[in-house]
Design an enzyme around this catalytic site. Structure first.
Site, PDB file in Angstrom:
ATOM      1  N   ASN A 178       1.025  -1.037   0.151  1.00  0.00           N
ATOM      2  CA  ASN A 178       0.068   0.139   0.014  1.00  0.00           C
ATOM      3  C   ASN A 178       0.876   1.317   0.118  1.00  0.00           C
ATOM      4  O   ASN A 178       1.863   1.184   0.227  1.00  0.00           O
ATOM      5  CB  ASN A 178      -0.989  -0.157   1.285  1.00  0.00           C
ATOM      6  CG  ASN A 178      -0.136  -0.147   2.464  1.00  0.00           C
ATOM      7  OD1 ASN A 178       0.717   0.683   2.639  1.00  0.00           O
ATOM      8  ND2 ASN A 178      -0.662  -1.058   3.496  1.00  0.00           N
ATOM      9  N   GLY A 220      -6.854  -8.896  -4.494  1.00  0.00           N
ATOM     10  CA  GLY A 220      -7.305  -9.321  -3.572  1.00  0.00           C
ATOM     11  C   GLY A 220      -7.993  -8.046  -2.817  1.00  0.00           C
ATOM     12  O   GLY A 220      -9.189  -7.883  -3.193  1.00  0.00           O
ATOM     13  N   GLY A 255      -3.216  -9.253   3.409  1.00  0.00           N
ATOM     14  CA  GLY A 255      -2.736 -10.001   2.186  1.00  0.00           C
ATOM     15  C   GLY A 255      -1.333 -10.373   2.039  1.00  0.00           C
ATOM     16  O   GLY A 255      -0.559 -10.790   2.693  1.00  0.00           O
ATOM     17  N   VAL A 256      -0.911 -10.376   0.957  1.00  0.00           N
ATOM     18  CA  VAL A 256       0.297 -10.695   0.437  1.00  0.00           C
ATOM     19  C   VAL A 256       1.327  -9.918   1.172  1.00  0.00           C
ATOM     20  O   VAL A 256       2.570 -10.472   1.284  1.00  0.00           O
ATOM     21  CB  VAL A 256       0.523 -10.781  -1.323  1.00  0.00           C
ATOM     22  CG1 VAL A 256       0.734  -9.422  -1.776  1.00  0.00           C
ATOM     23  CG2 VAL A 256       1.983 -11.658  -1.636  1.00  0.00           C
ATOM     24  N   ASP A 257       1.252  -8.705   1.181  1.00  0.00           N
ATOM     25  CA  ASP A 257       2.113  -7.777   1.974  1.00  0.00           C
ATOM     26  C   ASP A 257       2.251  -8.218   3.196  1.00  0.00           C
ATOM     27  O   ASP A 257       3.377  -8.096   3.773  1.00  0.00           O
ATOM     28  CB  ASP A 257       1.317  -6.382   1.917  1.00  0.00           C
ATOM     29  CG  ASP A 257       2.089  -5.006   2.336  1.00  0.00           C
ATOM     30  OD1 ASP A 257       3.514  -5.558   2.451  1.00  0.00           O
ATOM     31  OD2 ASP A 257       1.463  -4.095   2.675  1.00  0.00           O
ATOM     32  N   SER A 259      -3.271  -6.427  -7.037  1.00  0.00           N
ATOM     33  CA  SER A 259      -4.510  -5.608  -6.816  1.00  0.00           C
ATOM     34  C   SER A 259      -5.729  -6.545  -6.747  1.00  0.00           C
ATOM     35  O   SER A 259      -7.076  -6.202  -6.783  1.00  0.00           O
ATOM     36  CB  SER A 259      -4.781  -4.667  -8.144  1.00  0.00           C
ATOM     37  OG  SER A 259      -4.098  -3.464  -7.808  1.00  0.00           O
ATOM     38  N   TYR A 319      -7.669  -4.868  -2.916  1.00  0.00           N
ATOM     39  CA  TYR A 319      -8.027  -3.753  -3.775  1.00  0.00           C
ATOM     40  C   TYR A 319      -9.029  -4.087  -4.724  1.00  0.00           C
ATOM     41  O   TYR A 319      -9.417  -3.255  -5.696  1.00  0.00           O
ATOM     42  CB  TYR A 319      -6.814  -3.433  -4.675  1.00  0.00           C
ATOM     43  CG  TYR A 319      -5.738  -2.743  -3.659  1.00  0.00           C
ATOM     44  CD1 TYR A 319      -6.107  -2.461  -2.374  1.00  0.00           C
ATOM     45  CD2 TYR A 319      -4.465  -1.857  -4.269  1.00  0.00           C
ATOM     46  CE1 TYR A 319      -5.385  -1.534  -1.435  1.00  0.00           C
ATOM     47  CE2 TYR A 319      -3.826  -1.167  -3.381  1.00  0.00           C
ATOM     48  CZ  TYR A 319      -4.194  -0.897  -1.949  1.00  0.00           C
ATOM     49  OH  TYR A 319      -3.326  -0.338  -1.320  1.00  0.00           O
TER      50      TYR A 319
HETATM   51  P1  ADP Z   1      -4.089  -6.016  -3.219  1.00  0.00           P
HETATM   52  O1  ADP Z   1      -4.273  -5.145  -2.283  1.00  0.00           O
HETATM   53  O2  ADP Z   1      -3.165  -5.676  -4.210  1.00  0.00           O
HETATM   54  O3  ADP Z   1      -5.461  -6.719  -3.921  1.00  0.00           O
HETATM   55  P2  ADP Z   1      -3.820  -8.556  -1.840  1.00  0.00           P
HETATM   56  O4  ADP Z   1      -2.662  -9.052  -0.835  1.00  0.00           O
HETATM   57  O5  ADP Z   1      -5.075  -8.349  -0.831  1.00  0.00           O
HETATM   58  O6  ADP Z   1      -3.198  -7.188  -2.470  1.00  0.00           O
HETATM   59  O7  ADP Z   1      -4.079  -9.598  -2.862  1.00  0.00           O
HETATM   60  C1  ADP Z   1      -3.214  -9.695  -4.133  1.00  0.00           C
HETATM   61  C2  ADP Z   1      -3.268 -11.196  -4.625  1.00  0.00           C
HETATM   62  O8  ADP Z   1      -2.001 -11.859  -3.815  1.00  0.00           O
HETATM   63  C3  ADP Z   1      -4.671 -11.785  -4.374  1.00  0.00           C
HETATM   64  O9  ADP Z   1      -4.748 -12.614  -5.628  1.00  0.00           O
HETATM   65  C4  ADP Z   1      -4.138 -12.858  -3.312  1.00  0.00           C
HETATM   66  O10 ADP Z   1      -4.862 -14.116  -3.517  1.00  0.00           O
HETATM   67  C5  ADP Z   1      -2.661 -13.262  -3.585  1.00  0.00           C
HETATM   68  N1  ADP Z   1      -1.745 -13.535  -2.189  1.00  0.00           N
HETATM   69  C6  ADP Z   1      -2.084 -13.298  -0.659  1.00  0.00           C
HETATM   70  N2  ADP Z   1      -1.226 -13.920  -0.273  1.00  0.00           N
HETATM   71  C7  ADP Z   1      -0.429 -14.610  -1.076  1.00  0.00           C
HETATM   72  C8  ADP Z   1       0.968 -15.176  -1.027  1.00  0.00           C
HETATM   73  N3  ADP Z   1       1.308 -15.621   0.174  1.00  0.00           N
HETATM   74  N4  ADP Z   1       1.473 -15.523  -2.262  1.00  0.00           N
HETATM   75  C9  ADP Z   1       0.846 -15.342  -3.021  1.00  0.00           C
HETATM   76  N5  ADP Z   1      -0.014 -14.494  -3.448  1.00  0.00           N
HETATM   77  C10 ADP Z   1      -0.925 -14.218  -2.404  1.00  0.00           C
END
Ligand code: ADP
Length: 344
Positions: free
Chosen positions: A23, A118, A31-33, A116, A120
């Site tokens: 972000n 997830g 999420g992934v962050d 984006s 977003y």
């Molecule tokens: P954004 O805020 O950009 O939408 P998110 O983290 O919410 O980011 O999601 C982005 C993508 O990353 C989604 O498709 C989610 O399923 C995926 N994701 C979440 N955790 C992981 C992980 N540990 N490894 C790979 N992809 C992930």
């Protein structure tokens, strides 16, 4: 080249850099962050604090700390607002800027999540199209191994209708391969009944079964035959290079279309007896847009066959018989059905 779609947790990827869907504060989130910060440890957050945030579409670099990847490229995707607020351009900029940063730093391998898609709220199928389209366009100009890491099991990558079509095709082929019509059973039973107790091997016909004139090679009488016979001895590499020449493509065009790295192609080109893996051989058949019969011939040069007992083979056959030679689409379908991808 190439682009490889994998199902994995991005924090497990051993690459030069993983990309974080961060972000704008760069101070961590869900999420992934969140997963990346947890796996990297507090050093990552400390370094992120020094960066002064990141605007949508931009990309910034930090170390990887406790991650198996050496670096993290942080980028901020757009929040989905219906699609008419420049979301696609902003999302494409995320991928492009992260890739440019990777090239500028001399990285060879980079892994992206589906930015984006997830929290977003970007529709997953559309986010996937932007991701693959932007990465592919970039890879036409640059040498890099790019992984697109998908976290969830989903058929969205190919769309529900195509998923159903391919599933039906697989069902048909399986039924064809495994059903044993009654007429065939009767024929086989009859053959077994009349077979001599000790029969000569089927593949070794006796000299008597050839006409006397066979001693004189008939090739001279048929101008095209000599070339055809020579091709029987052609190796995989020789057939591949001949087919590339016949297609009018350059080597680079061909290996890029096949989703094959330049390194692997050089290895194949320099070794007339190279034995590729089946996915590699198939990838070249697709790049060369070979019809089914020629695909089978090229595979046979590497010691393989197309089989209706293999889901991956049926999927490739589905695409060839529909005249669709887009390797990315084929790989998306293979991925959706949990099969190994072509090329790489
Ligand atoms: P954004 O805020 O950009 O939408 P998110 O983290 O919410 O980011 O999601 C982005 C993508 O990353 C989604 O498709 C989610 O399923 C995926 N994701 C979440 N955790 C992981 C992980 N540990 N490894 C790979 N992809 C992930």
């Amino acid at each position: 080249m190439p682009l490889i779609i994998v199902r994995n947790d991005i924090t497990h990827m051993q690459v030069d850099a993983i990309v974080n869907a961060a972000n704008p504060s760069l101070l961590g989130g869900g999420g992934v962050d969140g997963a990346i910060h947890r796996a990297a440890g507090p050093g990552l957050l400390a370094e992120c604090r020094t960066l002064g945030g990141c605007r949508v579409g931009e990309a910034k670099l930090t170390g990887g700390y406790n991650l198996p990847s050496r670096y993290v490229i942080h980028t901020v995707g757009p929040v989905w607002q219906g699609g008419s607020r420049g979301e696609a351009q902003a999302l494409a900029a995320c991928y492009r800027n992260a890739l440019q940063l990777a090239i500028a730093r001399g990285f060879e391998t980079v892994a992206f999540p589906l930015i984006s898609a997830g929290v977003y709220g970007y529709p997953r199928a559309e986010a996937f199209q932007v991701a693959t389209g932007t990465i592919q366009a970039f890879l036409q100009q640059q040498e890099l191994h790019v992984y697109l890491v998908l976290f969830d099991r989903d058929s969205f990558v190919i769309g529900a209708q195509r998923y159903r079509d391919i599933a039906a095709y697989i069902d048909d082929c399986y039924a064809g391969a495994h059903s044993d019509p009654r007429a065939q059973q009767r024929r086989r039973a009859a053959l077994l009944e009349c077979a001599p107790a000790e029969s000569a091997p089927l593949c070794a016909p006796s000299a008597a079964s050839f006409p006397a004139a066979a001693a004189e090679p008939p090739a001279a009488a048929y101008p095209g035959l000599r070339a055809a016979l020579r091709r029987l001895d052609e190796s995989f590499t020789q057939m591949l290079l001949r087919k590339i020449d016949e297609s009018g493509m350059t080597d680079a065009q061909c290996y890029k279309r096949a989703n094959i790295s330049r390194k692997l192609f050089s290895k194949i080109r320099s070794d007339p007896h190279y034995r590729p893996s089946k996915p590699t051989a198939l990838a070249f058949a697709i790049a060369l847009q070979l019809p089914l019969e020629e695909t089978r011939s090229l595979l046979a040069k590497a010691g393989f066959a197309l089989s209706h007992a293999s889901v991956a083979d049926i999927i490739v056959e589905y695409f060839i018989s529909h005249g669709n030679y887009d390797i990315l689409q084929i790989n998306e379908a293979l991925f959706a059905f949990d099969q190994s991808l072509l090329g790489c």
